[in-house]
Design an enzyme around this catalytic site. Structure first.
Site, PDB file in Angstrom:
ATOM      1  CE  LYS A 112      -1.382   5.368  -6.101  1.00 16.81           C
ATOM      2  NZ  LYS A 112      -2.209   5.215  -4.879  1.00 16.81           N
ATOM      3  CE  LYS A 193      -1.074  -1.708  -5.877  1.00 18.74           C
ATOM      4  NZ  LYS A 193      -2.531  -1.640  -5.316  1.00 18.74           N
ATOM      5  CE  LYS A 196      -9.536   1.300  -3.499  1.00 20.82           C
ATOM      6  NZ  LYS A 196      -8.326   1.885  -2.726  1.00 20.82           N
TER       7      LYS A 196
HETATM    8  N1  AQP Z   1      -3.682  -5.746  -6.513  1.00 24.26           N
HETATM    9  C1  AQP Z   1      -3.594  -5.962  -5.018  1.00 24.26           C
HETATM   10  N2  AQP Z   1      -3.445  -7.189  -4.672  1.00 24.26           N
HETATM   11  C2  AQP Z   1      -3.338  -7.457  -3.195  1.00 24.26           C
HETATM   12  N3  AQP Z   1      -3.609  -6.536  -2.193  1.00 24.26           N
HETATM   13  C3  AQP Z   1      -3.954  -5.253  -2.786  1.00 24.26           C
HETATM   14  N4  AQP Z   1      -4.053  -4.139  -2.039  1.00 24.26           N
HETATM   15  C4  AQP Z   1      -4.455  -3.102  -3.074  1.00 24.26           C
HETATM   16  N5  AQP Z   1      -4.302  -3.716  -4.244  1.00 24.26           N
HETATM   17  C5  AQP Z   1      -4.044  -4.781  -4.039  1.00 24.26           C
HETATM   18  C6  AQP Z   1      -4.172  -3.814  -0.727  1.00 24.26           C
HETATM   19  O1  AQP Z   1      -5.549  -3.268  -0.377  1.00 24.26           O
HETATM   20  C7  AQP Z   1      -5.245  -2.522   0.834  1.00 24.26           C
HETATM   21  C8  AQP Z   1      -6.200  -1.140   0.690  1.00 24.26           C
HETATM   22  O2  AQP Z   1      -5.519  -0.334  -0.529  1.00 24.26           O
HETATM   23  P1  AQP Z   1      -5.569   1.056  -0.539  1.00 24.26           P
HETATM   24  O3  AQP Z   1      -6.871   1.515  -0.847  1.00 24.26           O
HETATM   25  O4  AQP Z   1      -5.152   1.737   0.794  1.00 24.26           O
HETATM   26  O5  AQP Z   1      -4.752   1.589  -1.683  1.00 24.26           O
HETATM   27  P2  AQP Z   1      -3.598   0.855  -2.672  1.00 24.26           P
HETATM   28  O6  AQP Z   1      -2.763  -0.147  -2.239  1.00 24.26           O
HETATM   29  O7  AQP Z   1      -3.077   1.877  -3.468  1.00 24.26           O
HETATM   30  O8  AQP Z   1      -4.916   0.133  -3.451  1.00 24.26           O
HETATM   31  P3  AQP Z   1      -5.499   0.371  -5.013  1.00 24.26           P
HETATM   32  O9  AQP Z   1      -6.425  -0.500  -5.261  1.00 24.26           O
HETATM   33  O10 AQP Z   1      -4.462   0.152  -6.019  1.00 24.26           O
HETATM   34  O11 AQP Z   1      -5.930   1.920  -5.113  1.00 24.26           O
HETATM   35  P4  AQP Z   1      -5.424   3.139  -5.833  1.00 24.26           P
HETATM   36  O12 AQP Z   1      -5.774   2.859  -7.245  1.00 24.26           O
HETATM   37  O13 AQP Z   1      -6.359   4.149  -5.418  1.00 24.26           O
HETATM   38  O14 AQP Z   1      -4.021   3.280  -5.776  1.00 24.26           O
HETATM   39  C9  AQP Z   1      -3.971  -2.441   1.248  1.00 24.26           C
HETATM   40  O15 AQP Z   1      -3.501  -3.189   2.023  1.00 24.26           O
HETATM   41  C10 AQP Z   1      -3.207  -2.844  -0.147  1.00 24.26           C
HETATM   42  O16 AQP Z   1      -2.031  -3.218   0.109  1.00 24.26           O
END
Ligand code: AQP
Length: 326
Positions: A112, A193, A196
Protein backbone atom coordinates in the site's frame (compact mmCIF):
# COMPACT_ATOMS: atom_id res chain seq x y z
CA UNK A 1 -18.13 -25.01 23.40
CA UNK A 2 -18.58 -23.09 20.13
CA UNK A 3 -15.49 -21.16 19.18
CA UNK A 4 -15.62 -17.40 18.95
CA UNK A 5 -15.00 -15.98 15.47
CA UNK A 6 -14.01 -12.47 14.41
CA UNK A 7 -13.42 -11.03 10.96
CA UNK A 8 -13.88 -7.75 9.13
CA UNK A 9 -14.15 -6.03 5.78
CA UNK A 10 -13.07 -2.53 4.82
CA UNK A 11 -15.63 -0.17 3.25
CA UNK A 12 -13.07 0.86 0.62
CA UNK A 13 -15.20 0.13 -2.45
CA UNK A 14 -17.42 -2.50 -4.00
CA UNK A 15 -17.33 -5.91 -2.30
CA UNK A 16 -16.00 -8.41 -4.85
CA UNK A 17 -15.86 -12.15 -5.53
CA UNK A 18 -12.35 -12.31 -3.99
CA UNK A 19 -13.74 -11.00 -0.68
CA UNK A 20 -16.63 -13.43 -1.06
CA UNK A 21 -14.67 -16.61 -1.85
CA UNK A 22 -11.79 -15.81 0.53
CA UNK A 23 -13.79 -14.54 3.50
CA UNK A 24 -17.55 -13.89 3.38
CA UNK A 25 -18.56 -17.38 2.25
CA UNK A 26 -16.71 -18.82 5.25
CA UNK A 27 -18.42 -16.28 7.55
CA UNK A 28 -21.84 -17.35 6.34
CA UNK A 29 -21.02 -21.04 6.94
CA UNK A 30 -19.52 -20.47 10.39
CA UNK A 31 -22.41 -18.46 11.82
CA UNK A 32 -24.61 -21.55 12.31
CA UNK A 33 -22.40 -23.25 14.89
CA UNK A 34 -19.99 -20.57 16.11
CA UNK A 35 -20.28 -17.34 18.05
CA UNK A 36 -19.51 -14.84 15.30
CA UNK A 37 -18.53 -11.15 15.26
CA UNK A 38 -18.22 -9.45 11.87
CA UNK A 39 -17.30 -5.82 11.48
CA UNK A 40 -17.31 -3.19 8.76
CA UNK A 41 -13.89 -1.85 9.64
CA UNK A 42 -14.15 1.85 8.79
CA UNK A 43 -11.21 2.87 11.01
CA UNK A 44 -9.01 0.67 8.81
CA UNK A 45 -10.45 2.15 5.61
CA UNK A 46 -9.34 5.70 6.49
CA UNK A 47 -5.64 4.74 6.53
CA UNK A 48 -5.48 5.29 2.74
CA UNK A 49 -6.74 8.34 0.81
CA UNK A 50 -10.57 8.37 0.74
CA UNK A 51 -13.55 10.64 0.15
CA UNK A 52 -15.34 11.47 3.46
CA UNK A 53 -18.55 12.20 1.50
CA UNK A 54 -18.50 8.72 0.00
CA UNK A 55 -17.62 6.86 3.23
CA UNK A 56 -21.17 6.63 4.74
CA UNK A 57 -22.48 5.09 1.50
CA UNK A 58 -19.55 2.67 1.24
CA UNK A 59 -20.10 1.59 4.84
CA UNK A 60 -23.85 1.10 4.34
CA UNK A 61 -23.32 -0.75 1.06
CA UNK A 62 -20.71 -3.07 2.62
CA UNK A 63 -23.20 -3.98 5.37
CA UNK A 64 -25.99 -4.50 2.83
CA UNK A 65 -23.93 -6.73 0.52
CA UNK A 66 -22.66 -8.86 3.39
CA UNK A 67 -26.20 -9.36 4.65
CA UNK A 68 -27.39 -10.08 1.12
CA UNK A 69 -24.64 -12.70 0.80
CA UNK A 70 -26.03 -14.48 3.85
CA UNK A 71 -24.77 -12.82 7.03
CA UNK A 72 -27.73 -12.90 9.37
CA UNK A 73 -27.96 -10.30 12.17
CA UNK A 74 -30.00 -12.84 14.17
CA UNK A 75 -27.13 -15.31 14.10
CA UNK A 76 -24.02 -13.11 13.96
CA UNK A 77 -23.08 -9.87 15.66
CA UNK A 78 -22.60 -7.45 12.76
CA UNK A 79 -21.43 -3.92 13.51
CA UNK A 80 -19.47 -0.89 12.38
CA UNK A 81 -16.01 -0.74 13.96
CA UNK A 82 -16.11 2.97 14.86
CA UNK A 83 -19.32 2.39 16.85
CA UNK A 84 -17.28 0.39 19.38
CA UNK A 85 -14.58 2.79 20.64
CA UNK A 86 -12.81 0.04 22.60
CA UNK A 87 -11.18 -1.09 19.31
CA UNK A 88 -8.97 2.00 19.17
CA UNK A 89 -8.50 2.05 22.94
CA UNK A 90 -7.10 -1.49 22.96
CA UNK A 91 -5.06 -0.73 19.83
CA UNK A 92 -3.29 2.08 21.70
CA UNK A 93 -2.36 -0.25 24.55
CA UNK A 94 -1.13 -2.93 22.14
CA UNK A 95 0.94 -0.25 20.33
CA UNK A 96 3.10 -0.06 23.43
CA UNK A 97 4.14 -3.74 23.23
CA UNK A 98 4.55 -4.10 19.45
CA UNK A 99 8.07 -3.72 18.00
CA UNK A 100 8.22 -1.25 15.08
CA UNK A 101 10.55 -3.65 13.28
CA UNK A 102 7.76 -6.21 12.97
CA UNK A 103 5.39 -3.67 11.45
CA UNK A 104 7.91 -2.55 8.85
CA UNK A 105 8.03 -6.12 7.48
CA UNK A 106 4.29 -6.34 6.79
CA UNK A 107 3.66 -7.07 3.10
CA UNK A 108 0.38 -5.13 3.00
CA UNK A 109 2.10 -2.01 4.37
CA UNK A 110 4.84 -2.30 1.76
CA UNK A 111 2.31 -2.81 -1.08
CA UNK A 112 0.00 0.00 0.00
CA UNK A 113 2.94 2.37 0.56
CA UNK A 114 3.93 1.70 -3.05
CA UNK A 115 0.35 2.18 -4.27
CA UNK A 116 -0.30 5.42 -2.34
CA UNK A 117 3.18 6.96 -2.54
CA UNK A 118 2.13 10.31 -1.15
CA UNK A 119 0.92 10.86 2.38
CA UNK A 120 1.79 7.48 3.91
CA UNK A 121 0.46 7.94 7.42
CA UNK A 122 1.19 6.40 10.81
CA UNK A 123 -2.27 4.78 10.73
CA UNK A 124 -1.33 2.67 7.71
CA UNK A 125 1.86 1.58 9.50
CA UNK A 126 -0.07 0.72 12.69
CA UNK A 127 -2.98 -0.93 10.84
CA UNK A 128 -2.02 -4.50 11.91
CA UNK A 129 -2.12 -3.44 15.59
CA UNK A 130 -5.69 -2.20 15.19
CA UNK A 131 -6.48 -5.51 13.49
CA UNK A 132 -4.95 -7.38 16.45
CA UNK A 133 -7.12 -5.29 18.77
CA UNK A 134 -10.23 -6.07 16.67
CA UNK A 135 -9.67 -9.78 17.23
CA UNK A 136 -8.34 -9.80 20.80
CA UNK A 137 -11.06 -7.47 22.11
CA UNK A 138 -13.50 -10.37 21.68
CA UNK A 139 -10.94 -13.04 22.64
CA UNK A 140 -11.77 -14.67 19.31
CA UNK A 141 -9.81 -17.83 18.51
CA UNK A 142 -10.76 -18.27 14.84
CA UNK A 143 -10.30 -15.65 12.12
CA UNK A 144 -11.64 -16.58 8.66
CA UNK A 145 -9.70 -14.48 6.13
CA UNK A 146 -8.12 -14.49 2.69
CA UNK A 147 -4.46 -15.43 2.34
CA UNK A 148 -3.32 -11.79 2.25
CA UNK A 149 -4.28 -11.41 5.90
CA UNK A 150 -2.41 -14.43 7.31
CA UNK A 151 0.71 -12.40 8.10
CA UNK A 152 -1.40 -10.01 10.19
CA UNK A 153 -2.95 -12.90 12.10
CA UNK A 154 0.53 -14.22 12.87
CA UNK A 155 1.41 -10.80 14.27
CA UNK A 156 -1.80 -10.88 16.35
CA UNK A 157 -0.66 -14.20 17.85
CA UNK A 158 2.73 -12.71 18.73
CA UNK A 159 1.17 -9.60 20.28
CA UNK A 160 -1.18 -11.77 22.38
CA UNK A 161 1.74 -13.94 23.56
CA UNK A 162 3.80 -10.88 24.45
CA UNK A 163 0.87 -9.44 26.40
CA UNK A 164 0.32 -12.72 28.23
CA UNK A 165 3.97 -13.15 29.24
CA UNK A 166 4.32 -9.50 30.28
CA UNK A 167 1.04 -8.91 32.09
CA UNK A 168 -0.43 -12.36 32.77
CA UNK A 169 -2.53 -14.86 30.81
CA UNK A 170 -5.33 -12.83 29.17
CA UNK A 171 -5.71 -13.66 25.47
CA UNK A 172 -6.24 -17.08 23.82
CA UNK A 173 -4.36 -18.45 20.79
CA UNK A 174 -5.72 -17.09 17.51
CA UNK A 175 -5.86 -19.18 14.35
CA UNK A 176 -6.48 -18.04 10.76
CA UNK A 177 -8.99 -20.05 8.70
CA UNK A 178 -8.55 -20.14 4.93
CA UNK A 179 -11.09 -21.19 2.31
CA UNK A 180 -10.49 -23.40 -0.72
CA UNK A 181 -10.02 -20.21 -2.76
CA UNK A 182 -7.92 -18.03 -0.45
CA UNK A 183 -6.34 -15.81 -3.10
CA UNK A 184 -8.31 -14.76 -6.18
CA UNK A 185 -6.13 -12.88 -8.62
CA UNK A 186 -6.90 -9.61 -10.47
CA UNK A 187 -8.66 -10.19 -13.80
CA UNK A 188 -6.69 -7.32 -15.33
CA UNK A 189 -3.31 -8.51 -14.00
CA UNK A 190 -3.12 -12.06 -12.62
CA UNK A 191 0.20 -11.36 -10.87
CA UNK A 192 -1.71 -9.16 -8.38
CA UNK A 193 -4.57 -10.07 -6.06
CA UNK A 194 -8.12 -8.98 -6.92
CA UNK A 195 -8.70 -5.74 -4.97
CA UNK A 196 -11.44 -3.18 -4.43
CA UNK A 197 -8.87 -0.46 -4.99
CA UNK A 198 -7.65 -1.76 -8.39
CA UNK A 199 -10.24 -0.78 -11.03
CA UNK A 200 -10.77 -3.52 -13.61
CA UNK A 201 -9.37 -6.18 -11.28
CA UNK A 202 -12.65 -7.41 -9.85
CA UNK A 203 -16.22 -8.56 -10.28
CA UNK A 204 -18.44 -6.95 -7.66
CA UNK A 205 -21.10 -9.10 -5.98
CA UNK A 206 -23.65 -6.56 -7.25
CA UNK A 207 -22.46 -6.43 -10.88
CA UNK A 208 -25.05 -7.09 -13.61
CA UNK A 209 -24.73 -10.21 -15.82
CA UNK A 210 -23.65 -7.92 -18.70
CA UNK A 211 -20.90 -6.32 -16.62
CA UNK A 212 -19.73 -9.74 -15.40
CA UNK A 213 -19.52 -10.99 -18.98
CA UNK A 214 -17.60 -7.91 -20.08
CA UNK A 215 -15.08 -8.28 -17.22
CA UNK A 216 -14.52 -12.01 -17.75
CA UNK A 217 -14.25 -11.73 -21.54
CA UNK A 218 -11.47 -9.14 -21.25
CA UNK A 219 -9.61 -10.94 -18.43
CA UNK A 220 -5.92 -11.49 -19.10
CA UNK A 221 -4.94 -15.06 -20.09
CA UNK A 222 -2.28 -16.34 -22.52
CA UNK A 223 -2.08 -17.71 -26.05
CA UNK A 224 -3.15 -21.23 -25.03
CA UNK A 225 -1.80 -24.43 -23.46
CA UNK A 226 1.74 -25.40 -24.42
CA UNK A 227 3.39 -28.76 -23.91
CA UNK A 228 5.60 -28.91 -20.80
CA UNK A 229 4.78 -25.32 -19.84
CA UNK A 230 2.95 -24.83 -16.51
CA UNK A 231 -0.50 -23.27 -16.64
CA UNK A 232 -0.35 -19.45 -16.72
CA UNK A 233 -1.62 -17.42 -13.73
CA UNK A 234 -4.55 -15.86 -15.63
CA UNK A 235 -6.09 -19.11 -16.85
CA UNK A 236 -5.34 -20.80 -13.50
CA UNK A 237 -7.34 -18.01 -11.85
CA UNK A 238 -10.29 -18.57 -14.24
CA UNK A 239 -10.17 -22.32 -13.50
CA UNK A 240 -10.21 -21.54 -9.78
CA UNK A 241 -13.32 -19.38 -10.32
CA UNK A 242 -14.88 -22.13 -12.42
CA UNK A 243 -14.31 -24.61 -9.60
CA UNK A 244 -16.19 -22.28 -7.26
CA UNK A 245 -19.03 -21.15 -9.52
CA UNK A 246 -19.63 -23.86 -12.15
CA UNK A 247 -20.97 -27.43 -11.77
CA UNK A 248 -18.14 -30.03 -11.35
CA UNK A 249 -18.79 -31.67 -14.76
CA UNK A 250 -18.44 -28.33 -16.54
CA UNK A 251 -15.14 -27.67 -14.76
CA UNK A 252 -13.94 -31.20 -15.62
CA UNK A 253 -14.87 -30.79 -19.29
CA UNK A 254 -12.83 -27.60 -19.72
CA UNK A 255 -9.96 -29.00 -17.65
CA UNK A 256 -9.75 -32.06 -19.96
CA UNK A 257 -9.88 -29.80 -23.01
CA UNK A 258 -7.00 -27.79 -21.53
CA UNK A 259 -4.95 -30.96 -20.94
CA UNK A 260 -5.69 -32.16 -24.48
CA UNK A 261 -4.82 -28.73 -25.93
CA UNK A 262 -8.25 -28.34 -27.58
CA UNK A 263 -9.64 -25.67 -25.26
CA UNK A 264 -11.05 -22.40 -26.59
CA UNK A 265 -10.57 -19.75 -23.90
CA UNK A 266 -13.45 -17.70 -25.33
CA UNK A 267 -15.85 -20.61 -24.66
CA UNK A 268 -14.52 -21.13 -21.15
CA UNK A 269 -14.94 -17.41 -20.45
CA UNK A 270 -18.50 -17.34 -21.81
CA UNK A 271 -19.57 -20.33 -19.70
CA UNK A 272 -17.80 -18.99 -16.60
CA UNK A 273 -19.40 -15.56 -16.97
CA UNK A 274 -22.86 -17.15 -17.16
CA UNK A 275 -22.24 -19.35 -14.12
CA UNK A 276 -20.91 -16.43 -12.04
CA UNK A 277 -23.89 -14.29 -13.08
CA UNK A 278 -26.31 -17.07 -12.09
CA UNK A 279 -24.63 -17.53 -8.71
CA UNK A 280 -24.57 -13.80 -7.97
CA UNK A 281 -28.10 -12.94 -9.11
CA UNK A 282 -29.75 -13.85 -5.75
CA UNK A 283 -27.15 -11.77 -3.87
CA UNK A 284 -27.61 -8.78 -6.21
CA UNK A 285 -31.40 -8.96 -5.86
CA UNK A 286 -31.26 -9.38 -2.07
CA UNK A 287 -28.93 -6.34 -1.89
CA UNK A 288 -31.36 -4.27 -3.98
CA UNK A 289 -34.19 -5.20 -1.61
CA UNK A 290 -32.19 -4.57 1.56
CA UNK A 291 -31.03 -1.19 0.29
CA UNK A 292 -34.72 -0.17 0.30
CA UNK A 293 -34.86 -0.98 4.05
CA UNK A 294 -32.17 1.29 5.53
CA UNK A 295 -33.89 1.39 8.94
CA UNK A 296 -33.63 -2.39 9.27
CA UNK A 297 -29.96 -2.32 8.24
CA UNK A 298 -28.99 0.53 10.61
CA UNK A 299 -31.01 -0.94 13.50
CA UNK A 300 -29.24 -4.29 13.04
CA UNK A 301 -25.85 -2.57 13.03
CA UNK A 302 -26.69 -0.52 16.13
CA UNK A 303 -27.86 -3.62 17.94
CA UNK A 304 -24.69 -5.41 16.83
CA UNK A 305 -22.52 -2.59 18.21
CA UNK A 306 -24.41 -2.75 21.49
CA UNK A 307 -23.77 -6.50 21.83
CA UNK A 308 -20.14 -6.13 20.79
CA UNK A 309 -19.62 -3.36 23.34
CA UNK A 310 -20.78 -5.43 26.27
CA UNK A 311 -17.91 -7.88 25.61
CA UNK A 312 -15.44 -5.18 24.57
CA UNK A 313 -15.97 -3.30 27.85
CA UNK A 314 -15.25 -6.43 29.89
CA UNK A 315 -12.03 -7.13 28.01
CA UNK A 316 -10.88 -3.53 28.38
CA UNK A 317 -11.50 -3.58 32.14
CA UNK A 318 -9.41 -6.75 32.45
CA UNK A 319 -6.62 -5.43 30.19
CA UNK A 320 -6.36 -2.10 32.04
CA UNK A 321 -6.25 -3.81 35.39
CA UNK A 322 -3.44 -6.09 34.21
CA UNK A 323 -1.52 -3.14 32.81
CA UNK A 324 -1.81 -1.17 36.03
CA UNK A 325 -4.11 1.51 34.63
CA UNK A 326 -6.46 2.63 37.40
N1 AQP B 1 -8.34 -11.38 -3.88
C1 AQP B 1 -8.77 -11.96 -2.77
N2 AQP B 1 -8.89 -13.29 -2.67
C2 AQP B 1 -9.32 -13.88 -1.52
N3 AQP B 1 -9.64 -13.18 -0.40
C3 AQP B 1 -9.54 -11.84 -0.44
N4 AQP B 1 -9.78 -10.87 0.46
C4 AQP B 1 -9.51 -9.68 -0.10
N5 AQP B 1 -9.10 -9.82 -1.36
C5 AQP B 1 -9.10 -11.16 -1.62
C6 AQP B 1 -10.27 -11.10 1.81
O1 AQP B 1 -11.47 -10.38 1.97
C7 AQP B 1 -11.58 -9.96 3.34
C8 AQP B 1 -11.93 -8.51 3.41
O2 AQP B 1 -10.85 -7.76 2.86
P1 AQP B 1 -10.62 -6.27 3.31
O3 AQP B 1 -11.72 -5.43 2.82
O4 AQP B 1 -10.45 -6.21 4.78
O5 AQP B 1 -9.26 -5.77 2.74
P2 AQP B 1 -8.27 -6.31 1.67
O6 AQP B 1 -7.76 -7.65 2.03
O7 AQP B 1 -7.20 -5.26 1.49
O8 AQP B 1 -9.22 -6.42 0.41
P3 AQP B 1 -9.24 -5.62 -0.93
O9 AQP B 1 -10.43 -6.02 -1.68
O10 AQP B 1 -7.92 -5.76 -1.62
O11 AQP B 1 -9.44 -4.12 -0.48
P4 AQP B 1 -8.53 -2.85 -0.69
O12 AQP B 1 -8.44 -2.65 -2.17
O13 AQP B 1 -9.22 -1.75 -0.01
O14 AQP B 1 -7.19 -3.16 -0.09
C9 AQP B 1 -10.23 -10.29 4.01
O15 AQP B 1 -10.36 -11.46 4.79
C10 AQP B 1 -9.32 -10.53 2.84
O16 AQP B 1 -8.27 -11.43 3.15
Amino acid sequence: MARRVFSGIQPTGLVHIGNYLGAIKQWVDLQYDHECFFSIVDYHAITVPYDPKQMPKNTFDAAVVNMAAGLDPNKSTIFIQSHVPQHTELAWLLNTITPMGRLSHMTQFKEKSRMFREGINAGLFNYPILQAADILLYKATLVPVGEDQVQHIELTRDIARKFNTTFGETFPEVEPRLSEAPRIMALSDPTKKMSKSIPGSYIALTDSPEKIKEQIMKSVTDSGPQKDVPMGAGIANLFMLMQEFSPPDVYQRFRSQYDEGTIKYSELKKTLAEDIANALTPIREAAQNLAKRPDYVYDSLREGAHKAQSIAKRTMAEVKLRMGLI
